[in-house]
Design a protein around this motif. Structure first.
Motif, PDB file in Angstrom:
ATOM      1  N   THR A   1       0.839  -1.187   0.000  1.00 61.58           N
ATOM      2  CA  THR A   1       0.000   0.000   0.000  1.00 61.58           C
ATOM      3  C   THR A   1       0.880   1.246   0.000  1.00 61.58           C
ATOM      4  N   PRO A   2       0.813   2.041  -1.084  1.00 63.22           N
ATOM      5  CA  PRO A   2       1.580   3.298  -1.067  1.00 63.22           C
ATOM      6  C   PRO A   2       0.930   4.285  -0.099  1.00 63.22           C
ATOM      7  N   GLU A   3       1.754   4.965   0.677  1.00 62.98           N
ATOM      8  CA  GLU A   3       1.281   5.968   1.629  1.00 62.98           C
ATOM      9  C   GLU A   3       2.179   7.197   1.494  1.00 62.98           C
ATOM     10  N   GLY A   4       1.825   8.091   0.581  1.00 61.94           N
ATOM     11  CA  GLY A   4       2.665   9.264   0.318  1.00 61.94           C
ATOM     12  C   GLY A   4       3.966   8.826  -0.326  1.00 61.94           C
ATOM     13  N   ASP A   5       5.096   9.221   0.260  1.00 62.76           N
ATOM     14  CA  ASP A   5       6.389   8.822  -0.308  1.00 62.76           C
ATOM     15  C   ASP A   5       6.952   7.573   0.379  1.00 62.76           C
ATOM     16  N   THR A   6       6.090   6.837   1.080  1.00 67.60           N
ATOM     17  CA  THR A   6       6.476   5.545   1.635  1.00 67.60           C
ATOM     18  C   THR A   6       5.501   4.485   1.137  1.00 67.60           C
ATOM     19  N   GLY A   7       5.875   3.244   1.328  1.00 69.04           N
ATOM     20  CA  GLY A   7       5.011   2.128   0.994  1.00 69.04           C
ATOM     21  C   GLY A   7       5.032   1.129   2.128  1.00 69.04           C
ATOM     22  N   VAL A   8       3.916   0.462   2.355  1.00 70.71           N
ATOM     23  CA  VAL A   8       3.809  -0.497   3.447  1.00 70.71           C
ATOM     24  C   VAL A   8       3.553  -1.886   2.858  1.00 70.71           C
ATOM     25  N   PHE A   9       4.411  -2.818   3.239  1.00 66.47           N
ATOM     26  CA  PHE A   9       4.295  -4.212   2.847  1.00 66.47           C
ATOM     27  C   PHE A   9       3.815  -4.982   4.067  1.00 66.47           C
ATOM     28  N   GLU A  10       2.716  -5.714   3.919  1.00 64.88           N
ATOM     29  CA  GLU A  10       2.192  -6.501   5.035  1.00 64.88           C
ATOM     30  C   GLU A  10       1.883  -7.909   4.558  1.00 64.88           C
ATOM     31  N   GLY A  11       2.074  -8.844   5.452  1.00 60.81           N
ATOM     32  CA  GLY A  11       1.756 -10.217   5.113  1.00 60.81           C
ATOM     33  C   GLY A  11       1.961 -11.128   6.293  1.00 60.81           C
ATOM     34  N   SER A  12       1.685 -12.402   6.050  1.00 63.70           N
ATOM     35  CA  SER A  12       1.879 -13.395   7.097  1.00 63.70           C
ATOM     36  C   SER A  12       2.228 -14.728   6.462  1.00 63.70           C
ATOM     37  N   LEU A  13       2.871 -15.545   7.263  1.00 66.77           N
ATOM     38  CA  LEU A  13       3.317 -16.856   6.815  1.00 66.77           C
ATOM     39  C   LEU A  13       3.145 -17.832   7.959  1.00 66.77           C
ATOM     40  N   ASN A  14       2.462 -18.925   7.702  1.00 68.79           N
ATOM     41  CA  ASN A  14       2.313 -19.981   8.701  1.00 68.79           C
ATOM     42  C   ASN A  14       3.421 -21.002   8.472  1.00 68.79           C
ATOM     43  N   ILE A  15       4.194 -21.274   9.526  1.00 71.49           N
ATOM     44  CA  ILE A  15       5.235 -22.303   9.424  1.00 71.49           C
ATOM     45  C   ILE A  15       4.955 -23.382  10.456  1.00 71.49           C
ATOM     46  N   GLN A  16       5.588 -24.502  10.263  1.00 72.33           N
ATOM     47  CA  GLN A  16       5.560 -25.598  11.220  1.00 72.33           C
ATOM     48  C   GLN A  16       6.904 -25.562  11.948  1.00 72.33           C
ATOM     49  N   ARG A  17       6.886 -25.325  13.256  1.00 70.11           N
ATOM     50  CA  ARG A  17       8.144 -25.189  13.996  1.00 70.11           C
ATOM     51  C   ARG A  17       8.976 -26.461  13.922  1.00 70.11           C
ATOM     52  N   GLY A  18       8.317 -27.603  13.824  1.00 72.53           N
ATOM     53  CA  GLY A  18       9.029 -28.878  13.720  1.00 72.53           C
ATOM     54  C   GLY A  18       9.877 -28.984  12.461  1.00 72.53           C
ATOM     55  N   ASP A  19       9.462 -28.316  11.387  1.00 72.49           N
ATOM     56  CA  ASP A  19      10.233 -28.326  10.133  1.00 72.49           C
ATOM     57  C   ASP A  19      11.601 -27.682  10.304  1.00 72.49           C
ATOM     58  N   PHE A  20      11.751 -26.832  11.331  1.00 79.62           N
ATOM     59  CA  PHE A  20      13.002 -26.105  11.560  1.00 79.62           C
ATOM     60  C   PHE A  20      13.667 -26.516  12.880  1.00 79.62           C
ATOM     61  N   SER A  21      13.230 -27.613  13.479  1.00 83.91           N
ATOM     62  CA  SER A  21      13.762 -28.097  14.760  1.00 83.91           C
ATOM     63  C   SER A  21      13.670 -27.047  15.863  1.00 83.91           C
ATOM     64  N   ILE A  22      12.608 -26.267  15.839  1.00 84.92           N
ATOM     65  CA  ILE A  22      12.362 -25.300  16.916  1.00 84.92           C
ATOM     66  C   ILE A  22      11.562 -26.037  17.981  1.00 84.92           C
ATOM     67  N   GLY A  23      12.238 -26.386  19.042  1.00 83.02           N
ATOM     68  CA  GLY A  23      11.654 -27.223  20.083  1.00 83.02           C
ATOM     69  C   GLY A  23      12.177 -28.633  19.921  1.00 83.02           C
ATOM     70  N   GLU A  24      13.269 -28.933  20.626  1.00 84.81           N
ATOM     71  CA  GLU A  24      13.872 -30.265  20.547  1.00 84.81           C
ATOM     72  C   GLU A  24      13.751 -30.956  21.890  1.00 84.81           C
ATOM     73  N   GLY A  25      14.143 -32.221  21.922  1.00 87.27           N
ATOM     74  CA  GLY A  25      14.074 -32.989  23.171  1.00 87.27           C
ATOM     75  C   GLY A  25      12.631 -33.106  23.621  1.00 87.27           C
ATOM     76  N   ALA A  26      12.390 -32.786  24.885  1.00 84.47           N
ATOM     77  CA  ALA A  26      11.035 -32.876  25.443  1.00 84.47           C
ATOM     78  C   ALA A  26      10.057 -31.947  24.737  1.00 84.47           C
ATOM     79  N   TRP A  27      10.562 -30.901  24.091  1.00 81.62           N
ATOM     80  CA  TRP A  27       9.695 -29.926  23.427  1.00 81.62           C
ATOM     81  C   TRP A  27       9.380 -30.304  21.975  1.00 81.62           C
ATOM     82  N   LYS A  28       9.880 -31.439  21.533  1.00 81.86           N
ATOM     83  CA  LYS A  28       9.635 -31.865  20.153  1.00 81.86           C
ATOM     84  C   LYS A  28       8.165 -32.233  19.920  1.00 81.86           C
TER      85      LYS A  28
END
Length: 186
Positions: A139-166
């Motif tokens: 979205t252009p806002e004067g002489d700036t622009g705003v980029f917005e978005g979202s992404l759903n990831i699976q934490r397990g795909d990146f080994s975020i939470g290992e051991g007991a947290w897996k």
């Protein structure tokens, strides 16, 4: 003579449109943010990253040449609790000692119409790289622009939470990353 006049007008029109093309490339960090949300024991939790750097080149008239890279300092995580921040920095979660940053780098940008885009790229967290597609708006806002978005990831795909947290019984596998990047035009 008519052909010459038409050619001259066409050349002037192209030069004028090129002169008015705006490339958004100066990221305004103080007006930008990256947040995340997840479920812990069935309760919605949110956090943010305080430090990240971005490289951006976006001209709405030349989407095919758009490029973006975002590097997040994982130790800048803010879960809302100091103990939570210390916990997610540990080896079982982000392992910030060995993997201090996460990185997204675009490989292609596709205009979908209106202010909607699809940004394909790679996301690297804890040494694991995955291809992702991020829906985003601009979205252009004067002489700036705003980029917005979202992404759903699976934490397990990146080994975020290992051991007991897996397992995903306490902390869900789904993590929603949201961004709002404001950039000045040059």
């Amino acid at each position: 003579m008519k052909r010459f006049a038409l050619a001259l007008l066409s050349t002037l029109a192209l030069a004028t449109s090129a002169a008015h093309a705006l490339e958004y490339s100066e990221v305004l960090a103080d007006k930008s943010q990256i947040t995340f949300g997840y479920q812990q024991m069935g309760v919605s939790m949110e956090g943010r990253f305080g430090t990240f750097s971005s490289e951006l080149r976006f001209d709405p008239a030349a989407v095919d040449s758009a490029r973006a890279a975002i590097e997040v300092e994982l130790a800048s995580v803010d879960t809302g609790l100091p103990d939570g921040n210390e916990e997610v920095a540990r080896k079982t979660w982000f392992n910030t000692a060995d993997f201090p940053t996460a990185r997204f780098e675009s490989t292609a940008v596709k205009a979908l119409g209106g202010n909607q885009y699809e940004v394909a790229g790679t996301l690297t967290i804890k040494g694991t790289t995955r291809d992702v597609v991020v829906p985003a708006t601009f979205t252009p806002e004067g002489d700036t622009g705003v980029f917005e978005g979202s992404l759903n990831i699976q934490r397990g795909d990146f080994s975020i939470g290992e051991g007991a947290w897996k397992a995903f019984d306490v902390v869900a596998n789904d993590v929603l990353i949201k961004f709002r990047i404001t950039a000045a035009a040059r």
